[in-house]
Design a protein around this motif. Structure first.
Motif, PDB file in Angstrom:
ATOM      1  N   GLU A  23      10.907  -4.310   9.197  1.00  0.00           N
ATOM      2  CA  GLU A  23       9.623  -4.295   8.234  1.00  0.00           C
ATOM      3  C   GLU A  23       9.799  -5.837   7.723  1.00  0.00           C
ATOM      4  O   GLU A  23      10.985  -6.190   7.640  1.00  0.00           O
ATOM      5  N   PRO A  25      10.036  -9.618   6.038  1.00  0.00           N
ATOM      6  CA  PRO A  25      10.632 -10.224   5.129  1.00  0.00           C
ATOM      7  C   PRO A  25       8.775  -9.760   4.068  1.00  0.00           C
ATOM      8  O   PRO A  25       7.575 -10.346   5.184  1.00  0.00           O
ATOM      9  N   ASP A  26       8.622  -9.930   2.882  1.00  0.00           N
ATOM     10  CA  ASP A  26       7.648  -9.813   2.388  1.00  0.00           C
ATOM     11  C   ASP A  26       6.594 -11.294   2.403  1.00  0.00           C
ATOM     12  O   ASP A  26       5.088 -11.229   3.147  1.00  0.00           O
ATOM     13  N   ARG A  27       7.407 -12.518   3.048  1.00  0.00           N
ATOM     14  CA  ARG A  27       6.716 -13.841   2.688  1.00  0.00           C
ATOM     15  C   ARG A  27       5.861 -14.214   4.243  1.00  0.00           C
ATOM     16  O   ARG A  27       5.542 -14.776   4.684  1.00  0.00           O
ATOM     17  N   TRP A  28       6.277 -13.056   5.060  1.00  0.00           N
ATOM     18  CA  TRP A  28       6.056 -12.864   6.724  1.00  0.00           C
ATOM     19  C   TRP A  28       5.143 -11.972   6.867  1.00  0.00           C
ATOM     20  O   TRP A  28       4.525 -12.301   7.542  1.00  0.00           O
ATOM     21  N   HIS A  29       4.892 -10.887   5.979  1.00  0.00           N
ATOM     22  CA  HIS A  29       4.349 -10.361   6.374  1.00  0.00           C
ATOM     23  C   HIS A  29       2.035 -10.122   6.540  1.00  0.00           C
ATOM     24  O   HIS A  29       2.230 -10.710   4.924  1.00  0.00           O
ATOM     25  N   SER A  32       0.591  -9.181   3.094  1.00  0.00           N
ATOM     26  CA  SER A  32       0.990 -10.470   1.779  1.00  0.00           C
ATOM     27  C   SER A  32       0.887 -11.385   1.836  1.00  0.00           C
ATOM     28  O   SER A  32      -0.266 -12.165   0.923  1.00  0.00           O
ATOM     29  N   TRP A  33       0.254 -12.454   2.701  1.00  0.00           N
ATOM     30  CA  TRP A  33      -0.905 -13.145   3.359  1.00  0.00           C
ATOM     31  C   TRP A  33      -1.476 -12.906   3.228  1.00  0.00           C
ATOM     32  O   TRP A  33      -2.995 -14.379   2.038  1.00  0.00           O
ATOM     33  N   ALA A  83       2.788   2.242   7.009  1.00  0.00           N
ATOM     34  CA  ALA A  83       4.123   2.066   6.037  1.00  0.00           C
ATOM     35  C   ALA A  83       4.543   3.506   5.836  1.00  0.00           C
ATOM     36  O   ALA A  83       5.729   3.842   4.587  1.00  0.00           O
ATOM     37  N   GLU A  86       7.942   2.924   5.054  1.00  0.00           N
ATOM     38  CA  GLU A  86       9.440   1.877   4.313  1.00  0.00           C
ATOM     39  C   GLU A  86       8.406   2.688   3.079  1.00  0.00           C
ATOM     40  O   GLU A  86       8.715   3.071   1.934  1.00  0.00           O
ATOM     41  N   SER A 112       7.177  -0.147  -7.351  1.00  0.00           N
ATOM     42  CA  SER A 112       7.468  -0.670  -5.904  1.00  0.00           C
ATOM     43  C   SER A 112       7.010   0.817  -5.683  1.00  0.00           C
ATOM     44  O   SER A 112       6.055   0.925  -4.598  1.00  0.00           O
ATOM     45  N   THR A 165      -5.877  -3.021   0.300  1.00  0.00           N
ATOM     46  CA  THR A 165      -5.227  -3.319  -0.063  1.00  0.00           C
ATOM     47  C   THR A 165      -5.478  -4.018  -1.576  1.00  0.00           C
ATOM     48  O   THR A 165      -5.051  -4.270  -2.952  1.00  0.00           O
TER      49      THR A 165
END
Length: 312
Positions: A23, A25-29, A32-33, A83, A86, A112, A165
């Motif tokens: 999975e 990282p959140d900043r690259w998912h 998340s974007w 997911a 996850e 979470s 989302t």
């Protein structure tokens, strides 16, 4: 091979990929974007009206469609948006401290998975929250992406993920989102209606000895739940595990008298492992079904081609 056959194999491949690929990282998912983009859109365009919420939801769906077009591959879209692994990892993070009686650590890990007020939950309440989340979110995060991948390819997957989302962000009851989040919540209900019912069939495939109990619980209990989809999924899992789910809960300062689903004792910490195993078997049942659908389509294509080329 037909489009349905090709997509069946692609969706199955995507579900297998999300089981083995790490999975990001959140900043690259990408999800998340998308969430960040919708936060910015809300900050600029928020108004406490349904009409504004409709525009917000349509804009998010359009972004999802553009993302699917950019990805192009149905298998890759499913791998990014599904997911299941996850979800089970997040459940284990709550389960591990709960098994040793560390309620404080279990409560810290719980957000979470769920948004309910966790401050007064005992061990059984935490376990019930995890099991309910596994049930509801396997529909959102596995069955629905697969269904919309079959129906609409990569764009179907990413538009569904955008809707889901947005529902998580704004589609809940509160002073701020009662009107603004209405459209996102209704879109999410519609997008997950068929997948939730397919989930019941997959659960019965994964646990055939409990199929009769699952059918009875869904028929009698699911309609009592305020969500047209969560009640279906939770009733199916409750019946499979022989546990009672649902019941009163709190979201912030708001109390909800949720119905009780299924028959049996309330969940305990040890039931989380059984629920994780059930979701894994259900996911495998889905993958096998998709492969069989591809095989059937392939065989029908061969038979049809043989008939066309046979001497007359």
């Amino acid at each position: 091979m037909s489009r349905l056959g090709r997509r069946s194999l692609s969706v199955a491949g995507g579900l297998l990929l999300q089981k083995v690929l790490p999975e990001p990282p959140d900043r690259w998912h990408p999800v998340s974007w998308f969430g960040f983009a919708m936060q910015q859109a809300e900050a600029v365009g928020y108004a406490d009206t349904r009409a504004t919420g409709v525009r917000h939801a349509l804009a998010g769906g359009a972004i999802g469609g553009l993302a699917g077009g950019a990805i192009g591959s149905t298998a890759l879209a499913v791998a990014v948006c599904a997911a299941g692994r996850e979800l089970r990892r997040a459940a284990r993070l709550v389960e591990t401290p709960l098994l040793v009686g560390d309620l404080a650590a279990a409560r810290v890990a719980l957000p979470s998975l769920v948004g309910r007020d966790r401050s007064h939950l005992d061990a059984s309440g935490i376990a019930a929250a995890v099991v309910e989340s596994l049930a509801e979110n396997l529909v959102d995060a596995v069955v629905a992406p697969a269904f919309w991948g079959l129906a609409g390819g990569a764009r179907g997957v990413t538009v569904h993920r955008a809707i889901n989302t947005m529902d998580a962000m704004v589609g809940h009851h509160s002073d701020r989102y009662e009107n603004f989040g209405w459209a996102a919540a209704r879109l999410d209900d519609g997008a997950n209606w068929i997948p939730a019912r397919l989930f019941v069939l997959l659960v019965m495939m994964a646990a055939p000895t409990r199929a009769t109990a699952v059918r009875a619980a869904v028929r009698s209990d699911a309609r009592l739940h305020p969500s047209p989809n969560a009640g279906v999924a939770e009733a199916a899992v409750a019946a499979t595990l022989g546990r009672e789910l649902g019941g009163p809960l709190q979201y912030g300062g708001r109390h909800e008298a949720r119905p009780r689903l299924g028959d049996g004792p309330r969940p305990e910490a040890g039931d989380i492992a059984a629920a994780r195993e059930l979701t894994s078997r259900t996911e495998w049942a889905l993958i096998v079904t998709l492969v069989l659908l591809w095989w059937a389509d392939h065989r029908l294509g061969q038979i049809s081609a043989g008939r066309r080329t046979a001497p007359r």
